[in-house]
Enzyme design. Sequence first.
Site, PDB file in Angstrom:
ATOM      1  N   HIS A 122       0.811  -1.228   0.000  1.00  0.00           N
ATOM      2  CA  HIS A 122       0.000   0.000   0.000  1.00  0.00           C
ATOM      3  C   HIS A 122       0.837   1.267   0.000  1.00  0.00           C
ATOM      4  O   HIS A 122       0.342   2.330   0.342  1.00  0.00           O
ATOM      5  CB  HIS A 122      -0.973  -0.021   1.197  1.00  0.00           C
ATOM      6  CG  HIS A 122      -2.026  -1.080   1.092  1.00  0.00           C
ATOM      7  ND1 HIS A 122      -2.789  -1.508   2.164  1.00  0.00           N
ATOM      8  CD2 HIS A 122      -2.455  -1.817   0.030  1.00  0.00           C
ATOM      9  CE1 HIS A 122      -3.624  -2.447   1.769  1.00  0.00           C
ATOM     10  NE2 HIS A 122      -3.448  -2.659   0.475  1.00  0.00           N
ATOM     11  N   GLY A 190      -1.606  -9.268  12.617  1.00  0.00           N
ATOM     12  CA  GLY A 190      -2.111  -7.931  12.893  1.00  0.00           C
ATOM     13  C   GLY A 190      -2.890  -7.280  11.772  1.00  0.00           C
ATOM     14  O   GLY A 190      -2.774  -6.071  11.578  1.00  0.00           O
ATOM     15  N   ASN A 216      -2.834 -12.660  16.311  1.00  0.00           N
ATOM     16  CA  ASN A 216      -3.742 -11.513  16.470  1.00  0.00           C
ATOM     17  C   ASN A 216      -4.471 -11.681  17.809  1.00  0.00           C
ATOM     18  O   ASN A 216      -4.861 -12.792  18.159  1.00  0.00           O
ATOM     19  CB  ASN A 216      -4.761 -11.517  15.307  1.00  0.00           C
ATOM     20  CG  ASN A 216      -5.444 -10.171  15.104  1.00  0.00           C
ATOM     21  OD1 ASN A 216      -5.909  -9.562  16.058  1.00  0.00           O
ATOM     22  ND2 ASN A 216      -5.523  -9.731  13.855  1.00  0.00           N
TER      23      ASN A 216
END
Length: 253
Positions: A122, A190, A216
């Site tokens: 990203h 995560g 997580n």
Amino acid sequence: MDDLERVVTALREARGVVVLTGAGVSAESGLRTFRGPDGWWRGHDPLRLATPEAFAADPALVSEWYDERRLGALAAHPNPAHIALAALERHLVAAGRRFLLVTQNVDGLHRRAGSRAVVELHGTITVWRDHRSGRRVTPPATPFASHPQPGPDGGHLRPDVVWFGEALPSAALAEAEAALGWCDLFVVVGTSAVVYPAAGLIEGAAAQGARCVEVNPEPSAANVHTRLVGRAGDLLPRLVARAFGAGSSSTQA
Ligand code: BJW
């Protein structure tokens, strides 16, 4: 054998490991997640701000949000989870095995922790670009004087990140997808695993026969074989130490 021990064994035996990380891996560095209770900024939903539409409608607002996050990322330090992943890469590479870290995060903390084989799906928040020409600049580590900041070619500066509806960098996505062909262990850390195409990598890895493991504190949307419930900064150093020896994740490259 408990789940943690099963993952330790998988790490020791894997020929190729891919790790996919999300905002949760940087939570213990003090950076906010997107969908967590602290995610909203001055009453704005981050998922609405991270769009070309928000930038077109209010470039000053979006610029201010990203500038604050840019400075936050620069001021943050890698936490034990980032450091353990960098150590994991060193152990695997030294043993002649393959490793790739694929991150949705834009904060640069994995590289700063010493990870080398990193794919940033990203983009990165420390690089910005002129929204008209696309020309990239790396602004100094001081707050912008105004919002939006003028770009070098007459447009506004926007962060060099991927917003909803925008294409991911094709080379980064291709490298991540190619890794599904050689990994036999895929570790998801995560992330809520709801944003595509990143989340599709987990399904792709499982379809190609890899064991999928999640780290997580909350179960994500990912369909995995094993869930290790806890914080990345607690679990990852333990996993790496158990797999490769005590203290093995404590030093940076
Ligand atoms: C801890 C912890 C601790 C807490 N330890 N864990 C298929 C199906 C449906 C929709 C789509 C689809 N394919 C594409 C779409 C559309 C869209 C999409 O996915 N929408 C869904 C949300 C419905 N995807 C896109 O638009 C993508 N582009 C695209 O597909 O383009 C196609 C195209 C092709 C050709 C031309 C043009 C277009 C782009 C997606 C871009 C996402 N961008 C953002 C912003 C990046 C910049 C920025 O940072 O601001 O990326 S949105 C945001 O979500 C950010 C994140 O990287 C991403 C994922 O979030 P993440 O990391 O999972 O964070 P959270 O907050 O959700 O979760 C945190 C987790 O941590 C939680 O699980 C906690 O429990 C955990 N945690 N503490 C470990 N200590």
